[in-house]
Design a protein around this motif. Structure first.
Motif, PDB file in Angstrom:
ATOM      1  N   VAL A 119       0.875  -1.163   0.000  1.00 34.79           N
ATOM      2  CA  VAL A 119       0.000   0.000   0.000  1.00 34.79           C
ATOM      3  C   VAL A 119       0.912   1.212   0.000  1.00 34.79           C
ATOM      4  O   VAL A 119       1.836   1.310   0.804  1.00 34.79           O
ATOM      5  N   SER A 120       0.646   2.122  -0.920  1.00 33.85           N
ATOM      6  CA  SER A 120       1.400   3.365  -1.014  1.00 33.85           C
ATOM      7  C   SER A 120       0.388   4.510  -1.030  1.00 33.85           C
ATOM      8  O   SER A 120      -0.618   4.438  -1.748  1.00 33.85           O
ATOM      9  N   VAL A 121       0.644   5.532  -0.221  1.00 32.51           N
ATOM     10  CA  VAL A 121      -0.266   6.678  -0.153  1.00 32.51           C
ATOM     11  C   VAL A 121       0.546   7.963  -0.194  1.00 32.51           C
ATOM     12  O   VAL A 121       1.749   7.970   0.068  1.00 32.51           O
ATOM     13  N   ASP A 122      -0.121   9.029  -0.522  1.00 33.30           N
ATOM     14  CA  ASP A 122       0.457  10.338  -0.284  1.00 33.30           C
ATOM     15  C   ASP A 122      -0.674  11.270   0.103  1.00 33.30           C
ATOM     16  O   ASP A 122      -1.848  10.995  -0.150  1.00 33.30           O
ATOM     17  N   GLY A 123      -0.275  12.356   0.770  1.00 36.70           N
ATOM     18  CA  GLY A 123      -1.288  13.292   1.193  1.00 36.70           C
ATOM     19  C   GLY A 123      -0.710  14.420   2.021  1.00 36.70           C
ATOM     20  O   GLY A 123       0.488  14.449   2.327  1.00 36.70           O
ATOM     21  N   PRO A 124      -1.584  15.343   2.390  1.00 39.22           N
ATOM     22  CA  PRO A 124      -1.148  16.512   3.149  1.00 39.22           C
ATOM     23  C   PRO A 124      -0.871  16.189   4.618  1.00 39.22           C
ATOM     24  O   PRO A 124      -1.402  15.232   5.172  1.00 39.22           O
ATOM     25  N   ILE A 125      -0.053  17.022   5.214  1.00 38.46           N
ATOM     26  CA  ILE A 125       0.176  16.949   6.655  1.00 38.46           C
ATOM     27  C   ILE A 125      -0.998  17.667   7.308  1.00 38.46           C
ATOM     28  O   ILE A 125      -1.314  18.811   6.969  1.00 38.46           O
ATOM     29  N   THR A 126      -1.662  16.997   8.234  1.00 32.77           N
ATOM     30  CA  THR A 126      -2.852  17.570   8.859  1.00 32.77           C
ATOM     31  C   THR A 126      -2.622  17.987  10.301  1.00 32.77           C
ATOM     32  O   THR A 126      -3.528  18.544  10.923  1.00 32.77           O
ATOM     33  N   GLY A 127      -1.441  17.720  10.843  1.00 35.91           N
ATOM     34  CA  GLY A 127      -1.202  18.156  12.209  1.00 35.91           C
ATOM     35  C   GLY A 127       0.186  17.843  12.707  1.00 35.91           C
ATOM     36  O   GLY A 127       0.859  16.930  12.215  1.00 35.91           O
ATOM     37  N   TYR A 128       0.588  18.672  13.657  1.00 43.56           N
ATOM     38  CA  TYR A 128       1.846  18.505  14.397  1.00 43.56           C
ATOM     39  C   TYR A 128       1.485  18.652  15.865  1.00 43.56           C
ATOM     40  O   TYR A 128       0.757  19.573  16.239  1.00 43.56           O
ATOM     41  N   GLU A 129       1.999  17.762  16.685  1.00 48.90           N
ATOM     42  CA  GLU A 129       1.747  17.871  18.125  1.00 48.90           C
ATOM     43  C   GLU A 129       2.910  17.248  18.888  1.00 48.90           C
ATOM     44  O   GLU A 129       3.651  16.432  18.333  1.00 48.90           O
ATOM     45  N   PRO A 130       3.065  17.629  20.135  1.00 41.27           N
ATOM     46  CA  PRO A 130       4.102  16.977  20.942  1.00 41.27           C
ATOM     47  C   PRO A 130       3.818  15.470  21.014  1.00 41.27           C
ATOM     48  O   PRO A 130       2.660  15.055  21.095  1.00 41.27           O
TER      49      PRO A 130
END
Length: 143
Positions: free
Chosen positions: A79-90
């Motif tokens: 399975v290969s995917v690509d997409g946007p980054i939807t979040g950054y958190e500690p």
């Protein structure tokens, strides 16, 4: 006959315990690194990395990433995917503790987690939303 996975098959496959391959643009050639991850069907892929890592810098610059997992024994699957980054958190130590056990087993996972636990306040967890999927299931060649 198609060798593609159904939506349920691809999401179940991605949710299994596998080493992922993260791909992020880096100038002329992408940065491609193996990495632990978490995924629940219908959700985002979650990875964690030290906040000073090259991959985090590149992910922030790109705002998107590619990600792939495979089954190395027959029947081959990926399975290969690509997409946007939807979040950054500690990075949540409890979540990373679960990943340590998931990937290394109880004894080694506990030992590994104890060795890195004090560094986790300096880590970031990134969420990637799979938007484009590519799949292959070799077992369907013989169905």
């Amino acid at each position: 006959m198609t060798t593609s996975m159904t939506k349920a098959e691809r999401e179940t496959f991605l949710a299994d315990t596998r080493i992922g391959m993260l791909s992020v643009p880096d100038g002329r050639a992408p940065l491609l690194v193996p990495i632990w991850y978490a995924y629940e069907p219908g959700g985002d892929i979650r990875i964690s990395t030290p906040s000073t890592s090259r991959k985090l810098t590149l992910i922030k610059q790109a705002g998107q990433a590619g990600f792939a997992v495979q089954q190395e024994e027959m029947p081959y699957k990926f399975v290969s995917v690509d997409g946007p980054i939807t979040g950054y958190e500690p990075t949540d130590p409890a979540e990373y503790h679960r990943w340590s056990i998931r990937y290394l087993g109880p004894a080694d996972g506990e030992r590994f987690f104890a060795a890195i636990e004090e560094t986790l306040p300096h880590w970031t967890t990134i969420s990637i939303r799979p938007t484009r999927w590519r799949t292959f299931d070799f077992s369907k060649e013989f169905a």
